[in-house]
Enzyme design. Sequence first.
Site, mmCIF file in Angstrom:
data_model
loop_
_atom_site.group_PDB
_atom_site.id
_atom_site.type_symbol
_atom_site.label_atom_id
_atom_site.label_comp_id
_atom_site.label_asym_id
_atom_site.label_seq_id
_atom_site.Cartn_x
_atom_site.Cartn_y
_atom_site.Cartn_z
ATOM 1 C CE LYS A 98 68.618 -65.956 148.478
ATOM 2 N NZ LYS A 98 68.670 -66.738 147.233
ATOM 3 C CD GLU A 120 75.073 -71.251 146.370
ATOM 4 O OE1 GLU A 120 75.294 -72.387 146.822
ATOM 5 O OE2 GLU A 120 73.926 -70.777 146.243
ATOM 6 C CB SER A 386 62.646 -61.271 148.043
ATOM 7 O OG SER A 386 63.494 -60.350 147.393
#
Lengths: 405, 277
Positions: A98, A120, A386
């Site tokens: 991210k 969010e 990830s």
Amino acid sequence: MNVAKPNSYRSGPDDRGHFGIFGGRFVAETLMPLILDLEKAYSDAKADPAFQIEMNGYLKNYVGRPSPLYFAERLTEHLGGAKIYLKREELNHTGSHKVNNVLGQIMLARRMGKKRIIAETGAGQHGVATATLCARFGLECIVYMGAVDVERQQPNVIRMEMLGAKVMPVQSGTRTLKDAMNEALRDWVTNVHNTFYCIGTVAGPHPYPTLVRDFQSIIGNETKAQMQEIEGRLPDSLVACIGGGSNAMGLFHPFLDDPSVEIFGVEAAGHGLTQLHAASIAGGRPGVLHGNRTYLLMDADGQIQDAHSISAGLDYPGIGPEHSWLHEVGRVNYLSATDDEALAAFQLLSKLEGIIPALEPAHAIAKVMELAPKRANDHLMVVNLSGRGDKDVPQVGDILRGKSK
Amino acid sequence: MTRIDTRFAELKKAGRAAFVTFVMAGDPDPATSLEIIKALPKSGADVIEIGMPFTDPMADGPSIQAAGLRALKAGMTLKKTLELVRGFRKDDNATPIVLMGYYNPIYIYGVDKFLVDAKSAGVDGLIIVDLPPEEDDELCLPAMKAGLNFIRLATPTTDDKRLPAVLANTSGFVYYVSIAGITGAGAADANAVGEAVARIKRHTKLPVCVGFGIRTPEAARAIAEKANGSVVGTALVDALKNSLDADGRATAKTVNAVAELTAALAQGVKGAQQAAE
């Protein structure tokens, strides 16, 4: 479906933000001027070498890139078949992919003079990355998170608060990621003059799906170079999990025009595709939500249905529009893994490789367990790891203890 | 001429502003909803906006979101919303009906089929919150062709450069959103609204109605002095909600609760002195 094959799978979207019929800009008029400003700011930034130089500096020294491409020898031996490589995005600062995207968006926000950042988050990984970079650059940070997710992802809630962000539990709807996104959009409509909305995945109104994809493409670009160095050639297949689909798009995009590379996206099948799940492509159809047209879970009347996944990060009734297009043109194969399959993969990777994955990439590992044994010994398979599983340790611990009782 | 054009021409002749009401279709149940909508013109509503319930109304506040969820729970669908309009048209062929909502249910219904069915049910106009002019091909242009007005929202962020694009395919009236925010939030400042309306009128001959943040007869009157119409939604939805029993069902008070507030707000609007054109 009968869809014409393009000359390049990498050229989209068109100037109005469409990937085939998908994408677009389906937002309230209040937001349109800001979205047009963002589009311009992004195209200016792309043309400015100073932007890339500054970003590369932070990627190397703050995020810790490049992330390793690791040969998972014991997993490979255990499964038999393909040589499995893990792209170690979980080693990035903040513990997931991210941060690649958030760094890019925060640098854009700074260029645009925005001091208030909203985001969010589902599992909290995007929220933690946003809170981290807001702390680093001294920006106000507000993170919307479904009340259910606040409950099941406590470690990340605490991290965000330690970083100075304000976590807003969302009580409306299903109280998960979809509702957090609605609430973030409401905040943005209300505070549009000073606020930058840092979207966490390759979804939302144009230009978000494109810019998030571009910021995440560093994953695939590094993989290409690293595989060349280690094995002297391209990988034969790629596997990544998909909620909105940003880690997958980041890995896939640089390989889309390499026809020898098989590509697999793994959606969350929850309790199974005939029950509650979050597999928008397997169980949904094209519709319009959150600023874009894409595959969505909905009822016959076009009302959005509840998604379910054991993984809060995949618990979303939609998917990025470029994935919908790649599905329809047949370039990427979209599979799905259930909660139970992901839990089994979570345990297998932890025990065989000493790497505790997040529940999200555990879905990708679950499909590797099926795919790898069917491939030859010289087949090179890359799975995007990830995120790391720290945030999921309490939840998985409860489940496993419950099962052993 | 649509019913909307006719109604605004009549109001102009009478020298007064329009009172535009918003209620959610099927809230709290389809039968009560029809009674409420029938009561609105009798209580002084000049134009009726009917919300099409949607699970994820991203530009609406908690009141209207809850109204939509009540309606969905009571089994409301887009098809039943059109039946509601058809039911209303049995007794009233003059009051304009505008459907307001989000695009996905219409997209799933099928745009062409929806336009045919909406027109035949007696719908006059559409306000679709998540279809900016950049997506006009989706519904706005087909709606114009089908003889329905496509009413666009203009907002405080819509500057002079962007206004022509927003107004290009707009017909019926322009809905000015008086605050950057969600429905039911904040309060509109009448002077700022006056300036914004004047600015929009430099670009169009269409009537300009103003909504978001108007809750009282006084506020409705203050806005009606600056614009061609005041729109009230959240206050009516709240009045309805406050009349429900503990399980969220309609009571004997429900229809009257909405009708009485409508009458009071209509008095406010009718007392407004229209600024000279």
